[in-house]
Design a protein around this motif. Structure first.
Motif, mmCIF file in Angstrom:
data_model
loop_
_atom_site.group_PDB
_atom_site.id
_atom_site.type_symbol
_atom_site.label_atom_id
_atom_site.label_comp_id
_atom_site.label_asym_id
_atom_site.label_seq_id
_atom_site.Cartn_x
_atom_site.Cartn_y
_atom_site.Cartn_z
ATOM 1 N N ARG A 9 44.238 44.995 47.127
ATOM 2 C CA ARG A 9 44.685 44.422 48.389
ATOM 3 C C ARG A 9 44.998 42.951 48.204
ATOM 4 N N THR A 20 53.412 39.211 38.710
ATOM 5 C CA THR A 20 52.404 38.766 37.754
ATOM 6 C C THR A 20 51.437 39.897 37.424
ATOM 7 N N VAL A 24 50.979 41.004 33.626
ATOM 8 C CA VAL A 24 49.669 40.830 32.996
ATOM 9 C C VAL A 24 49.132 42.168 32.504
ATOM 10 N N VAL B 92 53.369 32.112 28.540
ATOM 11 C CA VAL B 92 53.871 32.833 29.709
ATOM 12 C C VAL B 92 52.774 33.730 30.284
ATOM 13 N N PHE B 93 52.078 34.453 29.386
ATOM 14 C CA PHE B 93 50.990 35.314 29.845
ATOM 15 C C PHE B 93 49.908 34.501 30.548
ATOM 16 N N ALA B 96 51.114 33.438 34.030
ATOM 17 C CA ALA B 96 51.191 34.594 34.935
ATOM 18 C C ALA B 96 49.794 35.049 35.352
ATOM 19 N N SER B 97 48.871 35.140 34.375
ATOM 20 C CA SER B 97 47.544 35.641 34.722
ATOM 21 C C SER B 97 46.794 34.635 35.590
ATOM 22 N N TRP B 99 48.155 32.538 37.749
ATOM 23 C CA TRP B 99 48.756 32.640 39.080
ATOM 24 C C TRP B 99 48.165 33.842 39.817
ATOM 25 N N LEU B 100 48.129 34.971 39.108
ATOM 26 C CA LEU B 100 47.615 36.207 39.706
ATOM 27 C C LEU B 100 46.163 36.030 40.156
ATOM 28 N N LYS B 103 45.662 32.766 42.831
ATOM 29 C CA LYS B 103 46.361 32.693 44.111
ATOM 30 C C LYS B 103 46.161 33.940 44.968
ATOM 31 N N PHE B 104 45.640 35.016 44.400
ATOM 32 C CA PHE B 104 45.505 36.251 45.181
ATOM 33 C C PHE B 104 44.084 36.778 45.108
ATOM 34 N N ASP B 105 43.732 37.540 46.157
ATOM 35 C CA ASP B 105 42.451 38.237 46.157
ATOM 36 C C ASP B 105 42.703 39.705 45.935
ATOM 37 N N PHE B 106 42.068 40.280 44.983
ATOM 38 C CA PHE B 106 42.222 41.723 44.790
ATOM 39 C C PHE B 106 40.991 42.255 44.079
ATOM 40 N N ARG B 107 40.808 43.558 44.211
ATOM 41 C CA ARG B 107 39.658 44.184 43.554
ATOM 42 C C ARG B 107 39.896 44.278 42.072
ATOM 43 N N GLN B 110 37.234 40.589 38.402
ATOM 44 C CA GLN B 110 36.239 40.285 37.366
ATOM 45 C C GLN B 110 36.520 41.073 36.092
ATOM 46 N N LEU B 112 39.421 42.140 35.127
ATOM 47 C CA LEU B 112 40.611 41.567 34.501
ATOM 48 C C LEU B 112 40.247 40.322 33.699
ATOM 49 N N ILE B 116 40.834 39.687 29.685
ATOM 50 C CA ILE B 116 41.572 38.567 29.112
ATOM 51 C C ILE B 116 40.755 37.896 28.012
ATOM 52 N N GLU B 187 50.710 25.183 47.730
ATOM 53 C CA GLU B 187 51.767 26.179 47.590
ATOM 54 C C GLU B 187 52.128 26.768 48.950
#
Lengths: 279, 294
Positions: A9, A20, A24, B92-93, B96-97, B99-100, B103-107, B110, B112, B116, B187
């Motif tokens: 979400r 992204t 990724v 680039v990776f 991108a990672s 930013w992801l 800037k975003f909340d997702f399940r 941790q 991910l 990394i 942003e």
């Protein structure tokens, strides 16, 4: 309108989530996960007995003992000296402090092969340090220890430094005002506050030391049953084209690293909670 | 000028400052400093100095000959090539990672983050091994590759792949904590004021993270050029073809050409020193900007 994914979400006006996320996951999948899963799948070409035989051969068992044992001792030594070094770098003023601070990262920046041949030259029997020592260091397990101390030091120092910086003097002043001797303050006030970071640094140094290859193989001498590290066993099997055997040992090491990684993540979460409480 | 003069003690009456309660006694301070500096000297400074000493022991001519011989030069070219591919990819990776994650909340965030960092916890030898298992003669795609006459293992592509693997986390792990601290306010403001996504990234985000980005690139590059274990497994050690500088050092060393080995090693040691200096400069720059923005 963007479809709201049930698993992932996101509520944001910022763009680029799908881009992204896709990039990724694709990259990690191709570069990291797919090759790593190849290792696990390869072991299935062995039956259970073949796997057990490969990972419990006497020479391999001796290498676990050396790799994990010496890594543990080296990490412990680094924990002690790293703590002293981090404390000195944060709390004391002396000429050249910034230079020493910068050089602590040397093991991160110096290629392991360079460190390996330099340490070997120094600790060989006729080397600049080795000639003054009454016992052999290079080409014995002691040489492995020297190399692992070299590569592990920055992990302890860099984990402890920010925590000591954030410690402030309040607690120590209170402790002193309440009548504690300085050593009591250090032992019962400062050290417990540093404990999560200290253990984390130790675990990071240990994890790195277990898998280390480049700096060790030059100084170890690589004698079977005596000074062969586990990563070298993998290379040896590969050179004999025993891919399944090499992979079996690699899987044992990977499992050990995953357990360590999990442990380190838990430790870091503990560390953050502690830091949060102080702030 | 309107300064307030502090009542300084007169010159003759200046006393030594009383010992502060949050300081160790003087003897202990000296002892700790001696232990710390002795340890740094023994384990870091002496090995570094010995590289240059051993490299120049046989004189300048031997040194120059060792680093300009064709095999050394071809190893240098391959090292530069591997870094020139691995660093931009992971740059680039990393962006991108970060930013992801910032800037975003997702399940699964941790998980991910752990993924990394994974290449850091894998032994370099295993990093090489897994590519052998995929592309080697007995590997998953070994047969297909042989039929189509494509060489990856014991050739340049394998070396590049192994280098990419071991340097995956470097840029990402510098950017993620910084961008998480910076949040999304700037942003979002840019977006509300009508900037497009890319404009927001180039004009708002990038200037905010440029020093941390540079920091990550410096570390990534040092590791890419110095990697030994992973590259050693996939290289096959073909002289003049699949040797990087660290592998060239190993071969020279094992053939008892110590001066040549240390001469090439001194190049990498110089690279390490440059890395440390740049890291220090950029690091203090980041600290300064963090202080200013706080």
């Amino acid at each position: 309108m963007r479809r709201n994914n049930v698993l992932l979400r996101q509520h944001s006006v910022l763009p680029g989530f799908n881009l992204t996320l896709g990039l990724v996951l694709l990259y990690l999948g191709l570069v990291v996960l797919l090759p790593l899963s190849a290792a696990f799948l390869k072991t299935f070409t062995l039956d259970w007995k073949g796997f057990v035989d490969a990972v419990t051969a006497p020479r391999v068992l001796a290498s676990y003992k050396l790799s994990f044992g010496v890594a543990l001792i080296a990490a412990a030594v680094n924990a002690v000296f790293g703590l002293v070094l981090a404390w000195v770098l944060v709390r004391y003023e002396f000429p050249g402090r910034k230079l020493v601070d910068a050089i602590v990262d040397l093991p991160f920046a110096l290629p392991t092969a360079v460190a390996g041949i330099a340490l070997t030259a120094l600790y060989a029997e006729n080397g600049a340090i080795g000639r003054f020592l009454p016992f052999k260091v290079a080409f014995t397990p002691l040489g492995v220890f020297v190399a692992l101390v070299f590569i592990g030091l920055p992990f302890v120092v860099r984990t402890l430094q920010p925590v000591i910086e954030n410690l402030g003097h309040d607690l120590e002043e209170s402790s002193a005002l309440l009548g504690a001797q300085r050593w009591q303050t250090l032992t019962f006030v400062v050290l417990p506050a540093l404990l999560p970071a200290w253990i984390t640094g130790f675990a990071l140094a240990f994890a790195r030391a277990v898998g280390e290859y480049g700096s060790v193989i030059f100084i170890a001498g690589n004698m079977p049953m005596v000074s062969e590290i586990t990563p070298l066993m993998i290379v040896t099997k590969l050179e004999q084209y025993d891919y399944a055997g090499a992979t079996a040992i690699a899987v044992v090491m990977l499992l050990a690293s995953f357990v360590l990684l999990l442990l380190i993540n838990l430790l870091q979460a503990w560390m953050r909670r502690r830091q949060g409480q102080q702030a | 000028m309107n300064t307030i003069a502090l009542p300084l003690p007169e010159a003759g009456h200046r006393r030594a400052a009383p010992p502060r309660v949050t300081e160790e006694p003087r003897w202990l301070r000296w002892l700790l400093m001696a232990v710390a500096l002795g340890f740094v000297g023994l384990f870091l400074v002496v090995p570094l100095a010995s590289v240059f000493y051993e490299a120049l022991k046989k004189g300048w001519d031997v040194y120059v000959a060792a680093i300009t011989e064709p095999d050394a030069l071809s190893a240098l070219r391959l090292t530069l090539l591997a870094a020139a591919i691995a660093v931009p990819l992971n740059l680039v990776f990393g962006v991108a990672s970060a930013w992801l994650i910032a800037k975003f909340d997702f399940r699964g965030k941790q998980l991910l983050l752990t993924l990394i960092d994974l290449p850091f916890s894998v032994s370099p030898v295993i990093a090489g091994l897994i590519y052998v298992l995929m592309f080697g003669a007995q590997g998953w795609w070994g047969g297909w590759l042989r039929d189509h006459d494509v060489r990856i293992i014991f050739a340049v592509p394998g070396i590049v792949l192994a280098t990419v693997f071991v340097t995956v986390p470097f840029v990402a792990r510098e950017l993620i904590p910084l961008m998480q601290t910076q949040g999304v306010d700037q942003e979002e403001a840019a977006r509300v004021l009508g900037a497009s996504g890319w404009q927001t990234f180039w004009r708002v985000t990038l200037p905010n993270i440029r020093w941390a980005l540079l920091y990550g690139v410096i570390l990534c590059n040092a590791r890419a050029m110095g990697e030994f274990g992973a590259v050693s497994v996939v290289s096959g050690h073909v002289r003049g073809e699949t040797n990087t500088l660290p592998l060239h050092i190993e071969i020279a060393y094992n053939e008892y050409q110590f001066s040549a080995a240390f001469a090439v090693a001194s190049l990498l040691a110089l690279l390490a020193l440059v890395t440390l200096v740049l890291k220090h400069l950029v690091g203090s720059r980041i600290k300064k900007e963090l202080k200013e923005s706080a």
